[in-house]
Motif scaffolding. Sequence first.
Motif, PDB file in Angstrom:
ATOM      1  N   HIS A 274       0.846  -1.183   0.000  1.00 40.92           N
ATOM      2  CA  HIS A 274       0.000   0.000   0.000  1.00 40.92           C
ATOM      3  C   HIS A 274       0.885   1.239   0.000  1.00 40.92           C
ATOM      4  O   HIS A 274       2.012   1.199   0.480  1.00 40.92           O
ATOM      5  CB  HIS A 274      -0.891   0.001   1.242  1.00 40.92           C
ATOM      6  CG  HIS A 274      -1.505  -1.341   1.531  1.00 40.92           C
ATOM      7  ND1 HIS A 274      -2.104  -2.103   0.538  1.00 40.92           N
ATOM      8  CD2 HIS A 274      -1.587  -2.066   2.668  1.00 40.92           C
ATOM      9  CE1 HIS A 274      -2.546  -3.228   1.080  1.00 40.92           C
ATOM     10  NE2 HIS A 274      -2.232  -3.229   2.356  1.00 40.92           N
ATOM     11  N   PRO A 276       1.041   5.375   1.013  1.00 40.03           N
ATOM     12  CA  PRO A 276       0.520   6.654   1.494  1.00 40.03           C
ATOM     13  C   PRO A 276       1.087   7.779   0.633  1.00 40.03           C
ATOM     14  O   PRO A 276       2.264   8.123   0.745  1.00 40.03           O
ATOM     15  CB  PRO A 276       1.041   6.727   2.933  1.00 40.03           C
ATOM     16  CG  PRO A 276       2.258   5.851   2.950  1.00 40.03           C
ATOM     17  CD  PRO A 276       2.130   4.846   1.851  1.00 40.03           C
ATOM     18  N   MET A 331       6.518   6.221   2.126  1.00 42.31           N
ATOM     19  CA  MET A 331       7.395   5.162   2.630  1.00 42.31           C
ATOM     20  C   MET A 331       8.766   5.425   2.017  1.00 42.31           C
ATOM     21  O   MET A 331       8.917   5.441   0.791  1.00 42.31           O
ATOM     22  CB  MET A 331       6.862   3.797   2.199  1.00 42.31           C
ATOM     23  CG  MET A 331       5.506   3.511   2.799  1.00 42.31           C
ATOM     24  SD  MET A 331       5.297   1.769   3.101  1.00 42.31           S
ATOM     25  CE  MET A 331       3.592   1.727   3.630  1.00 42.31           C
ATOM     26  N   HIS A 334      10.172   3.630  -0.786  1.00 45.68           N
ATOM     27  CA  HIS A 334       9.434   3.688  -2.043  1.00 45.68           C
ATOM     28  C   HIS A 334       9.797   4.926  -2.854  1.00 45.68           C
ATOM     29  O   HIS A 334       9.220   5.176  -3.895  1.00 45.68           O
ATOM     30  CB  HIS A 334       7.923   3.628  -1.759  1.00 45.68           C
ATOM     31  CG  HIS A 334       7.495   2.285  -1.241  1.00 45.68           C
ATOM     32  ND1 HIS A 334       6.187   1.979  -0.950  1.00 45.68           N
ATOM     33  CD2 HIS A 334       8.215   1.154  -0.987  1.00 45.68           C
ATOM     34  CE1 HIS A 334       6.121   0.735  -0.514  1.00 45.68           C
ATOM     35  NE2 HIS A 334       7.340   0.217  -0.527  1.00 45.68           N
TER      36      HIS A 334
END
Length: 466
Positions: A274, A276, A331, A334
Motif C-alpha cells: 500500500h 501513502p 514510505m 518507495h
Amino acid sequence: MISRRKFFSNAVVTAGAAALGATTRSVPAAEPARQPFEISEKVMGNSQADRQEHPPGEPGKDYTPVITPNGSTLPYKVVGGVKVFHLIAEEVDHEFAPGLRAYCWGFNGQVHGPTIEAVEGDRVRIYVTNKLPENTSIHWHGVLVPSGMDGVAGLNQKNIEPGETYKYEFKLRQHGTCMYHSHSDDMVQIALGMMGMFIIHPRTPTGPKVDRDFVLMSSEWRINVGTKRPVPIEMTDFNILTFNGRSFPGTAPLVAKYGDRVRIRFGNLSPMEHHPIHLHGFYWKITEMDGLAIPEAAQQPGNTVLVAVGQTRTVEFTADNPGDWAMHCHMTHHTMNQMGHNAPNLIGVRPGKLDKRVSTLLPGYMAMGESGMADMGEMGMPVPANSIPMVGAPGKHDYIDMGGMFTIVKVRQNLTSYDDPGWYENPPGTLATLASNDELQRDLGFVPSSEKSEKPMDHMDMKHGG
Ligand SMILES: [Cu+2]
C-alpha cells in the motif's frame, strides 16, 4: 442481493414473531422482483435520468479528458452507437527512467496500458487480443458489469489463448475512477505490468468543474541490478517503485495554472504494498473512494492518502500556492531506486580500508554512506549496465536525491501552456538560504560551531565487524 436497510426494515416487520433464521428466510418472498443493477445503481447514487439512453459521450462536450502523465488515453471509434476499444496484451521493452529498461508485459506498446475513458451510460465494446506467450483475461476493476464480463479466467470466462481476440461488451452504469488488470496468472501478469486505469465520467457532472484531471497508477517491481526482466515471484523486496510505470527522475511533472482546480485519481495495483501518497504545499479533499463519489459534507481533508492495493482514491484541491511541490509515496524505501537492501549499516562508522578488503571478495563493492547515502547518485559512481541505483536528478538548487514513486506538481501564474515550465523562480525572501554570521549573532547570540558532533560510535572504528 438484499440491502442492509431493507434487511432491517423487513426484520422489524417480523420481529418478535420469528427467530433470526426464519426472518432471513422470509425476506426473499417480501422482496419485489428487481432488475439487474437496480440495487447497485442505488448504491452509486445515480438518478433515474442516468439510466436513460444517451448518445456516446464526447470529449470536450460531455467531459474534460483526463491526463495520464507518461501515458496515454486509449483511442476509440463509435460503431452503431457503441464505443469500440482495442487492447493488445503484449511484451513491451519499457523504460522506467533513463538508464533502466526491462521487458515487461503491457498493452498497446505501453506499460501500463493506456487509460480507458468513457462516460456513464456509454455502451463499450472492448476487444482484447492476446499476443503474450501464455493465456490471459482482463478484469474491469470496480466497473459494474454482468458476471460473464468480469474477466476472472475460469470463473467468468474461458482463458484468452495466445493469438485469440476476445470481446467484452457492457453498458457503463456508474461513474468514477476504476482500473483494469489481468486476472489470469495474476501474480506473474500483474508483476510484469498488465494493468491500466478505467475512468468513467458522470453523464451529469455535479460539483465544481475541474481544470486539470490527472491519473496516477502506482506499482512496484523487482528488477535485479543489471537484468532486464522483472522478477514475478518477488513478495517483499521491491526495488523499483512507479507512478504510471515510471520512477523518478523518469516521472513527468503535473503542471497546473495558479487557481486551477486539480483532480488527481490515484490507483494502486502493486503486487503487495500500500502507498501513502503525500502532496506538499496543499490540502486536498478526498472526493471518491474506489470510484464512489463521497458527499461533499463527508469529504475528508488531508495531504496524505493511503491507497491500498486494489484501491482507487480521488482527491481535489485548488492550485493556489505557486511553486514546485513534491508528491510522493511517504514510505522512504518507495522513493528510492535499486538500492541493495542487504548492505551493512555504516552510518557513523569510519570504513577505513573496509572497501578495499571487501572488494577483493565482491568486485565493485563500495561501502554505502559513512555519512548517509544521499551523495551516491550525485557522485555518479559507475553503476552496472541497465540499472539506476540511487539515481536522482539535478534540481534547481542542488541534487534531488529521490527516486521511485516521486513526482513534482508545478503550479505557476501566467502559464501559456501546460508544458513543463522548468524550475520555479522563488520570489525574493521566500527561499531557505545559508544563515550569515550577523544573523546568527543577532538572533541566537552566538555562531554555532561548524564541527561535526562527536558521537560515541565514532570511536568504534569497525572493531565490531571483525
Ligand atoms: Cu509506497
